[in-house]
Design an enzyme around this catalytic site. Sequence first.
Site, PDB file in Angstrom:
ATOM      1  CB  ALA A  76      -0.807   0.092   1.112  1.00 33.28           C
ATOM      2  CB  THR A  77       4.287   2.253   1.051  1.00 31.59           C
ATOM      3  OG1 THR A  77       3.807   1.838   2.552  1.00 31.59           O
ATOM      4  CG2 THR A  77       5.231   3.277   1.152  1.00 31.59           C
ATOM      5  CG  ASN A 156      -3.148   3.534  10.208  1.00 31.56           C
ATOM      6  OD1 ASN A 156      -3.500   4.480   9.390  1.00 31.56           O
ATOM      7  ND2 ASN A 156      -1.771   3.736  10.685  1.00 31.56           N
ATOM      8  CD  GLN A 184      -5.483  -0.895   9.215  1.00 28.91           C
ATOM      9  OE1 GLN A 184      -6.081  -1.828   9.945  1.00 28.91           O
ATOM     10  NE2 GLN A 184      -4.080  -0.909   9.270  1.00 28.91           N
ATOM     11  CB  SER A 204      -1.351  -3.663   1.821  1.00 29.24           C
ATOM     12  OG  SER A 204      -0.371  -4.247   2.304  1.00 29.24           O
ATOM     13  CB  THR A 245       9.645  -9.472 -12.528  1.00 31.88           C
ATOM     14  OG1 THR A 245      10.454  -9.188 -13.628  1.00 31.88           O
ATOM     15  CG2 THR A 245       9.083 -11.041 -12.679  1.00 31.88           C
ATOM     16  CB  CYS A 331       9.653   5.045  18.770  1.00 34.67           C
ATOM     17  SG  CYS A 331       9.141   3.996  20.355  1.00 34.67           S
TER      18      CYS A 331
HETATM   19  C1  LIG Z   1      -0.324  -0.854   6.748  1.00 32.18           C
HETATM   20  C2  LIG Z   1      -0.869   0.383   5.970  1.00 32.18           C
HETATM   21  C3  LIG Z   1      -0.117   0.948   4.748  1.00 32.18           C
HETATM   22  C4  LIG Z   1       1.057   0.314   4.400  1.00 32.18           C
HETATM   23  O1  LIG Z   1       1.064  -0.722   3.707  1.00 32.18           O
HETATM   24  P1  LIG Z   1       2.144  -1.533   3.511  1.00 32.18           P
HETATM   25  O2  LIG Z   1       1.620  -2.586   2.467  1.00 32.18           O
HETATM   26  O3  LIG Z   1       2.874  -2.056   4.694  1.00 32.18           O
HETATM   27  O4  LIG Z   1       3.178  -0.689   2.395  1.00 32.18           O
HETATM   28  C5  LIG Z   1      -0.815   2.141   4.265  1.00 32.18           C
HETATM   29  N1  LIG Z   1      -2.047   2.770   4.735  1.00 32.18           N
HETATM   30  C6  LIG Z   1      -2.808   2.123   5.895  1.00 32.18           C
HETATM   31  C7  LIG Z   1      -4.024   2.677   6.139  1.00 32.18           C
HETATM   32  C8  LIG Z   1      -2.228   0.986   6.510  1.00 32.18           C
HETATM   33  O5  LIG Z   1      -2.641   0.416   7.405  1.00 32.18           O
END
Ligand SMILES: *Cc1c(COP(=O)(O)O)cnc(C)c1O
Length: 407
Positions: A76-77, A156, A184, A204, A245, A331
């Site tokens: 998701a990032t 989240n 989420q 994700s 890929t 943190c």
């Molecule tokens: C975990 C999360 C992300 C990041 O997802 P990744 O797949 O770990 O990069 C982004 N947005 C929300 C709301 C998340 O909970």
Amino acid sequence: MTTDVKQIYLDYQATTPVDERVLEAMLPYFSDKCGNAASRNHKFGWDAEKATQSARETIASGLNAKAREIAFTSGATESNNLAILGVAKMYAAKGKHLITCSTEHKAVLDPMAALQNEGYEVTVLDVDSNGHVDLNELRNAIREDTVLVSLMMANNEIGTIHPVKAIGDICHDNGVLFHTDATQAVGKELIDVQEMNIDLLSGSAHKMYGPKGVGFLYVRRRNPRVRLEPIFHGGGHERGIRSGTLNVPGIVGMAKAFDICLAERDEDHQRISALRDSLQTQLAAELTHLSINGDENNRLACSLNISFAFVEGESMLMGMSGIAVSSGSACTSASLEPSYVLRAMGVGDDLAHSSIRFSLGRFTTQQEVNRAAELTISTVKRLRDMSPLYEMALEGIDLATVSWGTH
Ligand SMILES: *Cc1c(COP(=O)(O)O)cnc(C)c1O
């Protein structure tokens, strides 16, 4: 989950274990079915392409989208970065204004900040004490040069669920693209990109019992057709949106994970929210001065974020060893900064520091919830017994009016 019996995992909003059925579906794609989905001239390649195509269809149909509208990413990032940077760059001639809100994940806020450094303008909407944006404020923030609104589906940290359909309608009526970070919510909440007027959506695998390092971005192809400038340049995979890929085992696993979530959604939702409510009830029965963070009437079933006044989240975590949870002063950096999400909701620094996020999931048991409640209660009681502030509060002294004197 076959972890050490003494360890209780209540951090499902950080990541989830891979469901065994998911792992099983993935395994052949590491070895026997090792093909590259882009290899067009042998069976290994065709099989890999077939598997990813089938995964694309599974994910699309779960969102009421078309297979061609799903691009696979590393998570998701990346999906958020691709959506935000990709739209901003592609539509720069139309305008350079974007809208988001203060409680978004850093994977939305940071690309927004990067755009600001490049001369874009970003409006960051405030949220109320439940974590909601004001829809009138959103409407008023949209300008002639606005190209994208990015607002998450579910938060989240606090689990608050935004009224995504209402947001989508506002964006649609104003001719502005709407991206939602649904990481989420995917697999937990019902999502229909048509009905909700969503133009781009991030998900994700590892938040829904799939593997880490794989995700997707839904990109609308009709009414309107959304175009993106790619971030990665290379072999032109994913219709040129995302070269690289394909992670075939990961993609197969993500689709299987989503499929299971959809099939078991109602049962999971019911069982998990009952366990969450049981945890909340047990804590509230034994402890005073609790405050629930997030919208109690509209939050994820798995999510329970509580502030335990007069105790420090970090001290609690130490007292509750054996239970994996997150604290509101978690943190992200070396410094102990209170959660920016809680701060944005107007939670004071003290209460933000005393917050704990419990997040439950598919493999959580009543026994684990009971044990977690027990340990939390005894830890809070012990820490409060050592707190002079708590003693003053019990005596009815209003701490806000105390003059602490610096002489
Ligand atoms: C975990 C999360 C992300 C990041 O997802 P990744 O797949 O770990 O990069 C982004 N947005 C929300 C709301 C998340 O909970």
